[in-house]
Design an enzyme around this catalytic site. Structure first.
Site, PDB file in Angstrom:
ATOM      1  N   GLY A  18      97.924  21.823  33.802  1.00  0.00           N
ATOM      2  CA  GLY A  18      98.852  21.386  34.856  1.00  0.00           C
ATOM      3  C   GLY A  18     100.077  22.275  34.867  1.00  0.00           C
ATOM      4  CB  SER A  32      91.945  20.884  33.518  1.00  0.00           C
ATOM      5  OG  SER A  32      93.222  20.320  33.717  1.00  0.00           O
ATOM      6  NE  ARG A  33      92.717  14.352  35.660  1.00  0.00           N
ATOM      7  CZ  ARG A  33      93.700  13.587  36.042  1.00  0.00           C
ATOM      8  NH1 ARG A  33      93.647  12.302  35.809  1.00  0.00           N
ATOM      9  NH2 ARG A  33      94.760  14.076  36.668  1.00  0.00           N
ATOM     10  CB  THR A  34      89.535  19.332  38.713  1.00  0.00           C
ATOM     11  OG1 THR A  34      90.974  19.366  38.644  1.00  0.00           O
ATOM     12  CG2 THR A  34      89.088  17.945  39.108  1.00  0.00           C
ATOM     13  CB  THR A  44     104.721  20.749  23.448  1.00  0.00           C
ATOM     14  OG1 THR A  44     103.831  21.328  24.415  1.00  0.00           O
ATOM     15  CG2 THR A  44     105.032  21.769  22.377  1.00  0.00           C
ATOM     16  CG  HIS A  58     109.749  14.089  22.423  1.00  0.00           C
ATOM     17  ND1 HIS A  58     108.977  12.971  22.582  1.00  0.00           N
ATOM     18  CD2 HIS A  58     109.647  14.751  23.616  1.00  0.00           C
ATOM     19  CE1 HIS A  58     108.447  12.942  23.792  1.00  0.00           C
ATOM     20  NE2 HIS A  58     108.839  14.023  24.435  1.00  0.00           N
ATOM     21  CB  ILE A  59     113.734  19.442  21.450  1.00  0.00           C
ATOM     22  CG1 ILE A  59     112.895  20.394  20.558  1.00  0.00           C
ATOM     23  CG2 ILE A  59     114.584  18.509  20.599  1.00  0.00           C
ATOM     24  CD1 ILE A  59     113.724  21.405  19.776  1.00  0.00           C
ATOM     25  N   GLY A  60     110.987  19.291  23.872  1.00  0.00           N
ATOM     26  CA  GLY A  60     110.327  20.167  24.852  1.00  0.00           C
ATOM     27  C   GLY A  60     111.192  20.457  26.071  1.00  0.00           C
ATOM     28  CD  GLU A 104     107.847  11.453  19.648  1.00  0.00           C
ATOM     29  OE1 GLU A 104     106.717  11.967  19.686  1.00  0.00           O
ATOM     30  OE2 GLU A 104     108.679  11.567  20.552  1.00  0.00           O
ATOM     31  CB  ILE A 156     103.485  22.004  30.572  1.00  0.00           C
ATOM     32  CG1 ILE A 156     104.678  21.172  31.072  1.00  0.00           C
ATOM     33  CG2 ILE A 156     103.817  22.647  29.217  1.00  0.00           C
ATOM     34  CD1 ILE A 156     104.979  19.927  30.250  1.00  0.00           C
ATOM     35  NE  ARG A 202     104.805  11.169  26.170  1.00  0.00           N
ATOM     36  CZ  ARG A 202     105.634  12.058  26.718  1.00  0.00           C
ATOM     37  NH1 ARG A 202     105.785  13.255  26.176  1.00  0.00           N
ATOM     38  NH2 ARG A 202     106.342  11.744  27.799  1.00  0.00           N
TER      39      ARG A 202
END
Ligand code: NAP
Length: 312
Positions: A154, A175-177, A229, A278-280, A259, A156, A231
């Site tokens: 996607g 990916s899904r598609t 990066t 968690h600083i993406g 987390e 990112i 979840r």
């Protein structure tokens, strides 16, 4: 009309709400205790939560029928019960796109840090162990020629692939598609077998929870690197600790499960793991633009318009 914002946000975007006569309450502290959240939401029309606030049916019911919109200050809405929102006719929005460059940058930062053992090397120097130069000291991996497997192509994932290409990496993805991109599309099992570096960029849902379980972690190439990066819940943490003790070269994690990762957790004891809190999206630009989008979405719903970034 009252809005509750669960943390102070960068920039002055909330002023636009005041200008429209909306009463805005902002939680001034760091973590927001659950009991305080439940109390603060009573009677609100809108809510701007962060990834750390669990917005479930209980929160929605405490808010009551006035609640029209949950404008999350995030991409990734796994902290919100979307079914509960749908059932109550509450709109949910998020802030896509504007944090993709920042999160992709951090992914590459983690990759280089793990591959070249930067944290280990910095500690070695700082702790006074650097007494001489040796041909066999702190040897790492060179990115050029390695294959990067992007899981979730996607906003990112696409930017991570672009950046990795500049380092001479080959890209494969799942990916899904399939996408109109010049990279081979593989299924997940094919990607795990082909990639030297696996990087996760897909949402956490019921279907993707622990997507990388023990079997898949050990199906990664021996000496490979895992980057997460996205979840923490996408990976079986216990199995990852095992995989990092011999099978994998290392891991770069901006997100963890649980987390925040508690002090003394086995992951902290491994020198081949780099963990960031968690600083993406933590750049001034991205966090400012996230605030702008959250307010745009919130105002749209309050004014009866279709929000620009709907989830529900
Ligand atoms: P995005 O543009 O929606 O991309 C997500 C991609 O994941 C989509 O391309 C989607 O596939 C793919 N996907 C969904 N389910 C999948 C599955 N079961 N198997 C394989 N691929 C799947 O989202 P994004 O902006 O890139 O963000 C990705 C995730 O990063 C977010 O959900 C969030 O959890 C996380 N995030 C973390 C930070 C941080 O601070 N570390 C910051 C921002 C976001 P299709 O396109 O094929 O449908």
């Amino acid at each position: 009309m009252r809005i509750f914002v669960t943390r102070e946000l960068p920039g002055n975007h909330l002023d636009r709400l005041w200008e429209k006569g909306v009463q805005v309450e902002v939680w001034p502290g760091e973590a927001l205790p659950r009991e305080t959240l439940l109390k603060q939401v009573e009677g609100v029309t809108g809510l701007i939560p962060t990834v750390e606030d669990r917005i479930d049916a209980e929160v929605m019911d405490r808010a009551g029928p006035a609640l029209k919109v949950i404008a999350s200050y995030s991409v990734g809405v796994d902290h919100i019960d979307l079914e509960a929102a749908r059932a109550r006719g509450i709109r949910v929005t998020h802030t896509p796109g504007v944090l993709a460059g920042a999160t992709a940058d951090l992914t590459l930062a983690l990759l280089l840090t793990v591959a070249r053992r930067v944290v280990e090397g910095a500690a070695y120097a700082r702790e006074g162990l650097w007494k001489n130069w040796h041909p066999k000291r702190l040897l790492g991996l060179e990115l050029e020629g390695l294959t990067l497997g992007v899981v979730g192509m996607g906003e990112i994932g696409r930017r991570v692939a672009q950046r990795a290409e500049a380092f001479g990496m080959r890209i494969v993805y799942t990916s899904r598609t399939p996408k109109p991109l010049p990279y081979p599309f593989l299924d997940l099992e094919g990607l795990l077998a082909a990639a030297d570096v696996v990087s996760l960029h897909l949402p956490l849902t019921r279907e993707t929870h622990r997507l990388l379980d023990r079997r898949r972690l050990f199906a990664m190439k021996a000496g490979g690197i895992l980057l997460n990066t996205a979840r923490g819940g996408l990976v079986d943490t216990e199995a990852l600790v095992e995989a990092l003790q011999g099978h994998l070269f290392g891991a770069g994690l901006d997100v963890t499960d649980p987390e925040p990762l508690p002090q003394g957790h086995p992951l902290y004891a491994l020198s081949n793991v780099v963990i960031t809190p968690h600083i993406g999206s933590a750049t001034t630009k991205a966090r400012d633009q996230m605030a702008r989008l959250a307010v745009d979405n919130l105002l749209a719903v309050l004014e009866g318009r279709e929000p620009p970034n709907p989830v529900v």
